[in-house]
Scaffold this motif. Structure first.
Motif, mmCIF file in Angstrom:
data_model
loop_
_atom_site.group_PDB
_atom_site.id
_atom_site.type_symbol
_atom_site.label_atom_id
_atom_site.label_comp_id
_atom_site.label_asym_id
_atom_site.label_seq_id
_atom_site.Cartn_x
_atom_site.Cartn_y
_atom_site.Cartn_z
ATOM 1 N N GLN A 129 10.807 -12.609 -0.109
ATOM 2 C CA GLN A 129 11.611 -12.738 -1.330
ATOM 3 C C GLN A 129 10.789 -12.570 -2.603
ATOM 4 O O GLN A 129 11.339 -12.516 -3.694
ATOM 5 N N HIS A 130 9.487 -12.497 -2.477
ATOM 6 C CA HIS A 130 8.643 -12.367 -3.672
ATOM 7 C C HIS A 130 9.031 -11.071 -4.415
ATOM 8 O O HIS A 130 9.222 -10.033 -3.801
ATOM 9 N N PRO A 131 9.147 -11.167 -5.756
ATOM 10 C CA PRO A 131 9.551 -9.964 -6.512
ATOM 11 C C PRO A 131 8.656 -8.753 -6.242
ATOM 12 O O PRO A 131 9.128 -7.614 -6.244
ATOM 13 N N ALA A 132 7.362 -9.001 -5.984
ATOM 14 C CA ALA A 132 6.456 -7.862 -5.727
ATOM 15 C C ALA A 132 6.893 -7.125 -4.465
ATOM 16 O O ALA A 132 6.995 -5.890 -4.437
ATOM 17 N N THR A 133 7.194 -7.899 -3.406
ATOM 18 C CA THR A 133 7.613 -7.263 -2.145
ATOM 19 C C THR A 133 8.958 -6.570 -2.331
ATOM 20 O O THR A 133 9.144 -5.426 -1.892
ATOM 21 N N GLN A 134 9.890 -7.253 -3.005
ATOM 22 C CA GLN A 134 11.213 -6.652 -3.214
ATOM 23 C C GLN A 134 11.106 -5.359 -4.019
ATOM 24 O O GLN A 134 11.786 -4.371 -3.730
ATOM 25 N N GLN A 135 10.214 -5.367 -5.009
ATOM 26 C CA GLN A 135 10.043 -4.156 -5.818
ATOM 27 C C GLN A 135 9.422 -3.034 -4.975
ATOM 28 O O GLN A 135 9.836 -1.882 -5.051
ATOM 29 N N ASN A 136 8.452 -3.400 -4.133
ATOM 30 C CA ASN A 136 7.826 -2.378 -3.276
ATOM 31 C C ASN A 136 8.859 -1.761 -2.330
ATOM 32 O O ASN A 136 8.885 -0.547 -2.125
ATOM 33 N N VAL A 137 9.716 -2.610 -1.776
ATOM 34 C CA VAL A 137 10.742 -2.098 -0.852
ATOM 35 C C VAL A 137 11.701 -1.176 -1.611
ATOM 36 O O VAL A 137 12.082 -0.110 -1.118
ATOM 37 N N ALA A 138 12.064 -1.586 -2.842
ATOM 38 C CA ALA A 138 12.987 -0.746 -3.635
ATOM 39 C C ALA A 138 12.353 0.611 -3.934
ATOM 40 O O ALA A 138 13.019 1.649 -3.828
ATOM 41 N N VAL A 139 11.069 0.610 -4.257
ATOM 42 C CA VAL A 139 10.370 1.884 -4.535
ATOM 43 C C VAL A 139 10.395 2.773 -3.289
ATOM 44 O O VAL A 139 10.707 3.963 -3.350
ATOM 45 N N LEU A 140 10.101 2.168 -2.156
ATOM 46 C CA LEU A 140 10.051 2.954 -0.910
ATOM 47 C C LEU A 140 11.427 3.515 -0.575
ATOM 48 O O LEU A 140 11.577 4.675 -0.193
ATOM 49 N N ARG A 141 12.442 2.686 -0.750
ATOM 50 C CA ARG A 141 13.814 3.128 -0.467
ATOM 51 C C ARG A 141 14.177 4.315 -1.356
ATOM 52 O O ARG A 141 14.734 5.305 -0.886
ATOM 53 N N GLU A 142 13.811 4.201 -2.629
ATOM 54 C CA GLU A 142 14.152 5.287 -3.550
ATOM 55 C C GLU A 142 13.420 6.565 -3.188
ATOM 56 O O GLU A 142 13.896 7.661 -3.442
ATOM 57 N N ARG A 143 12.240 6.419 -2.579
ATOM 58 C CA ARG A 143 11.500 7.615 -2.159
ATOM 59 C C ARG A 143 11.999 8.168 -0.842
ATOM 60 O O ARG A 143 11.467 9.127 -0.321
ATOM 61 N N GLY A 144 12.984 7.499 -0.257
ATOM 62 C CA GLY A 144 13.586 8.065 0.952
ATOM 63 C C GLY A 144 13.136 7.409 2.239
ATOM 64 O O GLY A 144 13.465 7.884 3.325
ATOM 65 N N VAL A 145 12.362 6.320 2.137
ATOM 66 C CA VAL A 145 11.977 5.593 3.359
ATOM 67 C C VAL A 145 13.187 4.782 3.821
ATOM 68 O O VAL A 145 13.901 4.201 2.999
ATOM 69 N N PHE A 146 13.444 4.760 5.119
ATOM 70 C CA PHE A 146 14.583 4.005 5.643
ATOM 71 C C PHE A 146 14.111 2.598 6.037
ATOM 72 O O PHE A 146 13.138 2.466 6.780
ATOM 73 N N VAL A 147 14.795 1.598 5.525
ATOM 74 C CA VAL A 147 14.365 0.217 5.738
ATOM 75 C C VAL A 147 15.346 -0.475 6.681
ATOM 76 O O VAL A 147 16.541 -0.534 6.397
ATOM 77 N N VAL A 148 14.835 -0.961 7.812
ATOM 78 C CA VAL A 148 15.676 -1.794 8.682
ATOM 79 C C VAL A 148 15.417 -3.228 8.221
ATOM 80 O O VAL A 148 14.339 -3.783 8.441
ATOM 81 N N GLU A 149 16.398 -3.764 7.532
ATOM 82 C CA GLU A 149 16.241 -5.061 6.864
ATOM 83 C C GLU A 149 15.899 -6.173 7.860
ATOM 84 O O GLU A 149 16.480 -6.231 8.953
ATOM 85 N N PRO A 150 15.010 -7.076 7.472
ATOM 86 C CA PRO A 150 14.769 -8.230 8.347
ATOM 87 C C PRO A 150 15.987 -9.144 8.364
ATOM 88 O O PRO A 150 16.757 -9.159 7.410
ATOM 89 N N LYS A 152 0.843 -1.206 0.000
ATOM 90 C CA LYS A 152 0.000 0.000 0.000
ATOM 91 C C LYS A 152 0.876 1.254 0.000
ATOM 92 O O LYS A 152 0.614 2.204 -0.730
ATOM 93 N N MET A 153 1.918 1.232 0.828
ATOM 94 C CA MET A 153 2.804 2.407 0.903
ATOM 95 C C MET A 153 3.439 2.696 -0.453
ATOM 96 O O MET A 153 3.529 3.835 -0.889
ATOM 97 N N ALA A 154 3.885 1.631 -1.120
ATOM 98 C CA ALA A 154 4.581 1.822 -2.410
ATOM 99 C C ALA A 154 3.639 2.381 -3.461
ATOM 100 O O ALA A 154 4.078 3.015 -4.423
ATOM 101 N N ASN A 155 2.340 2.162 -3.265
ATOM 102 C CA ASN A 155 1.374 2.607 -4.273
ATOM 103 C C ASN A 155 0.538 3.800 -3.830
ATOM 104 O O ASN A 155 -0.427 4.171 -4.504
ATOM 105 N N GLY A 156 0.871 4.370 -2.700
ATOM 106 C CA GLY A 156 0.145 5.564 -2.240
ATOM 107 C C GLY A 156 -1.281 5.281 -1.824
ATOM 108 O O GLY A 156 -2.131 6.181 -1.834
ATOM 109 N N VAL A 157 -1.575 4.050 -1.435
ATOM 110 C CA VAL A 157 -2.945 3.719 -0.993
ATOM 111 C C VAL A 157 -3.134 4.265 0.426
ATOM 112 O O VAL A 157 -2.246 4.160 1.265
ATOM 113 N N ALA A 158 -4.307 4.848 0.666
ATOM 114 C CA ALA A 158 -4.578 5.422 1.990
ATOM 115 C C ALA A 158 -5.956 4.953 2.440
ATOM 116 O O ALA A 158 -6.868 5.744 2.610
#
Ligand SMILES: Cc1cc2nc3c(=O)[nH]c(=O)nc-3n(C[C@H](O)[C@H](O)[C@H](O)COP(=O)(O)O)c2cc1C
Length: 411
Positions: free
Chosen positions: A130-151, A97-103
């Motif tokens: 590891q699903h590509p959808a989740t990995q892509q969402n995390v990459a989008v968020l990271r690029e937007r400046g969200v800080f990710v504490v990796e699992p 939801k975050m990666a797609n701006g859903v509110a």
């Protein structure tokens, strides 16, 4: 920022929701005031009463009124009053939801309304992570400046062993502390910082070029961090496929020649120059061919000529600017070459990274660097490029302040 920073802690519906209580305690122990928001699904894993008792404040829930007791709208007012937003655990669903701006619930509305730092700690089953959808969402968020504490890896609630386990609360607290420290820092205020990023491409004909693998991530992380610390930032970028950095003037320079011209033009109005771009050393002699060169020959030799070395030209013309170069060298034995590059080009600092490693550097979200000055060498262990950028700027700010004590930077 108030004396006690206010943290909004978003708890979503995963097994690790119970660990959010330990995280809440850790944040409080680190001197922060914590307010909790739970998704509807999170309340099926842990009760809001526990968080209410621990935080000493009402827990915001999805399925109750969006108006607070003072009739203000919760997701807007709470967002304004807080300094940082942490989502832990962050489910695959909320990440998507975050990666797609859903509110569509209180937490995701709050995330969109929140203009400050967001930290997430994903937690899920290994396949979901590891699903590509989740990995892509995390990459989008990271690029937007969200800080990710990796699992991390370990035994998961479902009984499997693998990656996806939420990072330990201590690591999340450490990341939140670091982000709050950066927000408080305004140590580059009043300084004009010029940064180059990406990799130049030298055309051979209308469709072909000689290029390199630089992604521009390091330069973009530096630009964003320098802006957050109060600098006026200009970013000269070559072939970078990343979203714009808010507040930063970006200038596109596809070739080494164009980048050289822009750097020299802007140098007189610069206090700190950071050359993070990978600039081509050679271009096609006599310029690119017009149109597209056809095939039909067994061999093809292209004559090359050296491009102008931007840093050499800068050091010949600079007037007290603080000059920082990057040295991408193959193997640790390149350290000596990096040091002589610093001396030869009269740089104040050089950031060495070892491009023989595939887990850091080019195209990676991570880096491990050595920051060299004439007097010192600081090893920065493998970390996200955002963290490396902060440490590089800590070193630059410190050196510039020390120098300002001797000779002030140009006004
Ligand atoms: C027992 C159980 C455990 C779950 N654990 C996780 C989890 O660890 N991570 C995750 O991403 N989703 C997990 N889910 C799925 C989420 O609960 C589901 O996607 C939900 O819609 C998330 O809603 P939220 O993101 O609004 O909190 C789990 C579901 C169940 C029934």
């Amino acid at each position: 920022m108030a004396d006690r920073p206010v943290v909004l802690l978003g708890v979503t519906g995963g097994i690790a929701a119970y660990k959010a209580a330990e995280l809440l305690r850790g944040l409080q122990k680190a001197g922060m005031e914590v307010r909790v928001i739970m998704t509807r699904s999170a309340t099926q894993f842990v009760g809001p009463i526990m968080f209410e008792a621990l935080s000493g404040a009402p827990v915001r829930l999805d399925h109750v009124s969006e108006l607070r007791n003072d009739s203000k709208i919760t997701h807007v007012e709470d967002a304004q009053e807080a300094d940082i937003l942490v989502v832990a655990p962050a489910t695959a669903n909320t990440l998507a939801k975050m990666a797609n701006g859903v509110a569509d619930n209180l937490l995701t509305s709050m995330i969109l309304a929140f203009g400050k730092t967001v930290v997430i700690a994903p937690a899920m089953n290994t396949n979901m992570w590891q699903h590509p959808a989740t990995q892509q969402n995390v990459a989008v968020l990271r690029e937007r400046g969200v800080f990710v504490v990796e699992p991390g890896a370990g035994e998961l609630a479902c009984g499997d062993y693998g990656s996806g386990r939420m990072a330990e609360p201590d690591s999340i607290v450490a990341e939140v502390k670091l982000r709050l420290q950066v927000q408080r820092k305004r140590d580059l205020r009043g300084l004009r910082v010029l940064i180059t990023a990406g990799g130049t491409r030298e055309p051979i004909d209308a469709v072909r070029f000689i290029g390199n693998r630089s992604s521009g991530k390091m330069g973009f992380a530096l630009a964003r961090a320098a802006f957050d610390r109060g600098a006026a930032v200009q970013l000269i970028e070559a072939n970078v496929d990343m979203p714009a950095v808010p507040g930063v003037l970006q200038i596109e320079t596809p070739t080494a020649g164009a980048m050289h011209a822009e750097v020299m033009k802007r140098l007189p109005e610069t206090d700190i120059l950071i050359m993070a771009a990978a600039v081509a050393d050679y271009r096609v002699a006599d310029g690119p061919a017009g149109g597209k060169i056809g095939k039909g020959r067994d061999e093809w030799a292209i004559g090359l000529e050296a491009t102008t070395d931007i840093l050499c030209d800068v050091s010949a013309h600079h007037q007290g600017q603080f000059l920082v170069g990057f040295a991408a060298e193959y193997g640790l034995e390149g350290l000596g070459r990096a040091r002589s590059k610093m001396e030869h080009k009269q740089l104040d600092m050089i950031v060495f990274n070892d491009i023989s490693r595939s887990d850091i550097g080019f195209d990676s979200d991570y880096n491990e660097v050595r920051i060299l000055t004439r007097e010192s060498e600081v090893l920065v262990d493998k970390a996200p490029k955002e963290t490396i950028a902060e440490i590089i700027l800590d070193n630059i700010a410190q050196a510039v302040r020390a120098r300002q004590g001797e000779t002030p930077l140009p006004a």
